[in-house]
Design a protein around this motif. Sequence first.
Motif, mmCIF file in Angstrom:
data_model
loop_
_atom_site.group_PDB
_atom_site.id
_atom_site.type_symbol
_atom_site.label_atom_id
_atom_site.label_comp_id
_atom_site.label_asym_id
_atom_site.label_seq_id
_atom_site.Cartn_x
_atom_site.Cartn_y
_atom_site.Cartn_z
ATOM 1 N N VAL A 1 -86.463 10.182 -106.928
ATOM 2 C CA VAL A 1 -87.212 11.120 -106.082
ATOM 3 C C VAL A 1 -88.700 11.067 -106.415
ATOM 4 O O VAL A 1 -89.552 10.954 -105.525
ATOM 5 C CB VAL A 1 -86.676 12.554 -106.230
ATOM 6 N N ASP B 1 -78.990 6.716 -101.913
ATOM 7 C CA ASP B 1 -78.868 8.030 -101.283
ATOM 8 C C ASP B 1 -80.210 8.752 -101.237
ATOM 9 O O ASP B 1 -80.537 9.428 -100.258
ATOM 10 C CB ASP B 1 -77.798 8.885 -101.966
ATOM 11 N N THR B 2 -81.026 8.588 -102.277
ATOM 12 C CA THR B 2 -82.363 9.180 -102.277
ATOM 13 C C THR B 2 -83.243 8.518 -101.223
ATOM 14 O O THR B 2 -84.006 9.201 -100.513
ATOM 15 C CB THR B 2 -83.019 9.033 -103.659
ATOM 16 N N ASN C 1 -82.302 9.870 -97.829
ATOM 17 C CA ASN C 1 -82.887 11.203 -97.662
ATOM 18 C C ASN C 1 -84.377 11.114 -97.339
ATOM 19 O O ASN C 1 -84.898 11.893 -96.536
ATOM 20 C CB ASN C 1 -82.688 12.034 -98.930
ATOM 21 N N GLU D 1 -84.995 10.022 -93.726
ATOM 22 C CA GLU D 1 -84.471 11.011 -92.779
ATOM 23 C C GLU D 1 -85.094 12.390 -92.974
ATOM 24 O O GLU D 1 -84.846 13.299 -92.181
ATOM 25 C CB GLU D 1 -82.945 11.103 -92.899
ATOM 26 N N LYS E 1 -84.576 14.559 -95.512
ATOM 27 C CA LYS E 1 -83.535 15.495 -95.923
ATOM 28 C C LYS E 1 -83.531 15.654 -97.445
ATOM 29 O O LYS E 1 -84.277 14.983 -98.146
ATOM 30 C CB LYS E 1 -82.162 15.004 -95.450
ATOM 31 N N GLY E 2 -82.673 16.532 -97.938
ATOM 32 C CA GLY E 2 -82.536 16.704 -99.374
ATOM 33 C C GLY E 2 -83.835 17.131 -100.023
ATOM 34 O O GLY E 2 -84.375 18.196 -99.716
ATOM 35 N N SER E 3 -84.360 16.308 -100.907
ATOM 36 C CA SER E 3 -85.591 16.623 -101.624
ATOM 37 C C SER E 3 -86.852 16.426 -100.789
ATOM 38 O O SER E 3 -87.956 16.707 -101.269
ATOM 39 C CB SER E 3 -85.686 15.738 -102.884
ATOM 40 N N VAL F 1 -80.155 14.357 -108.710
ATOM 41 C CA VAL F 1 -79.558 14.539 -107.380
ATOM 42 C C VAL F 1 -78.049 14.348 -107.464
ATOM 43 O O VAL F 1 -77.267 15.150 -106.946
ATOM 44 C CB VAL F 1 -80.168 13.558 -106.362
ATOM 45 N N ARG G 1 -74.969 17.164 -106.998
ATOM 46 C CA ARG G 1 -73.952 16.970 -105.961
ATOM 47 C C ARG G 1 -72.547 16.983 -106.560
ATOM 48 O O ARG G 1 -71.613 17.530 -105.968
ATOM 49 C CB ARG G 1 -74.214 15.667 -105.208
ATOM 50 N N SER H 1 -72.710 10.977 -97.801
ATOM 51 C CA SER H 1 -73.346 9.678 -97.605
ATOM 52 C C SER H 1 -72.314 8.565 -97.710
ATOM 53 O O SER H 1 -71.504 8.558 -98.646
ATOM 54 C CB SER H 1 -74.431 9.451 -98.653
#
Length: 337
Positions: A90, A109-110, A113, A116, A118-120, A170, A174, A247
């Motif tokens: 991140v 996955d980071t 995100n 997109e 999203k998340g962080s 992250v 999760r 994901s």
Amino acid sequence: MRRIDVRLAAGLSVLALVTTAGCGGQQGGAAEDDTSSAVTCEVARETRVGIATGNATGVYYPIGNALAGQLSGSTGGKLTGTAAETGASVQNVEQLVGGQYDVAFSLFDTAVNAVEGKGSFSAPQPVQALARLYDNYTQVVVRKDSGITSVAGMRGKRISTGSPKSGTEVMANRLLEAAGLDPAKDVQAQRLDLTKTVEGMKDGSIDGFFWSGGLPTGGLTDLFTTAGDTVRFVDIAALLPKLTALSPGYQAGTIGRDVYRTATDTPTIVVPNVLLVREDLDANVACAITRTVFDKRDVLAQANPAAKGISLEKARRTLPVPLHRGAEKALNDLGAK
């Protein structure tokens, strides 16, 4: 007179910027209009790139350093690199977008995100991929005297969830949520880098930890070599369905008993790594870096065996993170599928 002074000062400022940019080579390599020019993979002028990696005892760091060391020889001295220790995924994306670095390692996955928003990330980030790399293995380790046998059993325990703003953090959050725990309330979260985490496991100041990294990770090798009789892995495979709902990048994997000389294999969850750049990075620089990753894979694997997982068969599998057009040229030339 004031107007003349202002114009003179502005002119001197521009001259100073041009002079600074010419000293020691171009930093980064963003092009003013890079989308219409042909990609040759030839770096025309001296350029240096900063590479954001991860914890010093992790895997990104040695592989990133090895990559930085190979760029000059691969480009006739035109392209040079410097790898830096960071908090990982991140933070890497944030500092990549902010201009502190030009290349960044990240968990898939980071990265998803990031593109997109999203998340962080509160909005889509202008990043693209050079290639998919090797897979990261989620490694959950506890002290044998902690009584922990599952992630759900971490309630009330002192657990290292990784460096702040890392892909490990992250993943840890999760997994805790998938096990029915609130990361902010149900565990005594210790947001430690891997070096401090391993120290805490050895001296008993923490009960367990999460780590997402390639195999083997130096810090874990140290832990299992020096304190293997006091620690053990936790099987987290049962949590995979809840993670795949978040994901499709999450997959089943196994940490073989030979990796850290444990008594048995350990089922776990894996997620790919990607190498990211800003979308405005000069296409020839992006092409040269991508080509170096694959041409020098064996050298990277000498820095850490995890790099053996880098392959042309999987290199293009980065969607929804788009490939940079410079990377597309390199992968086409290399015959990637």
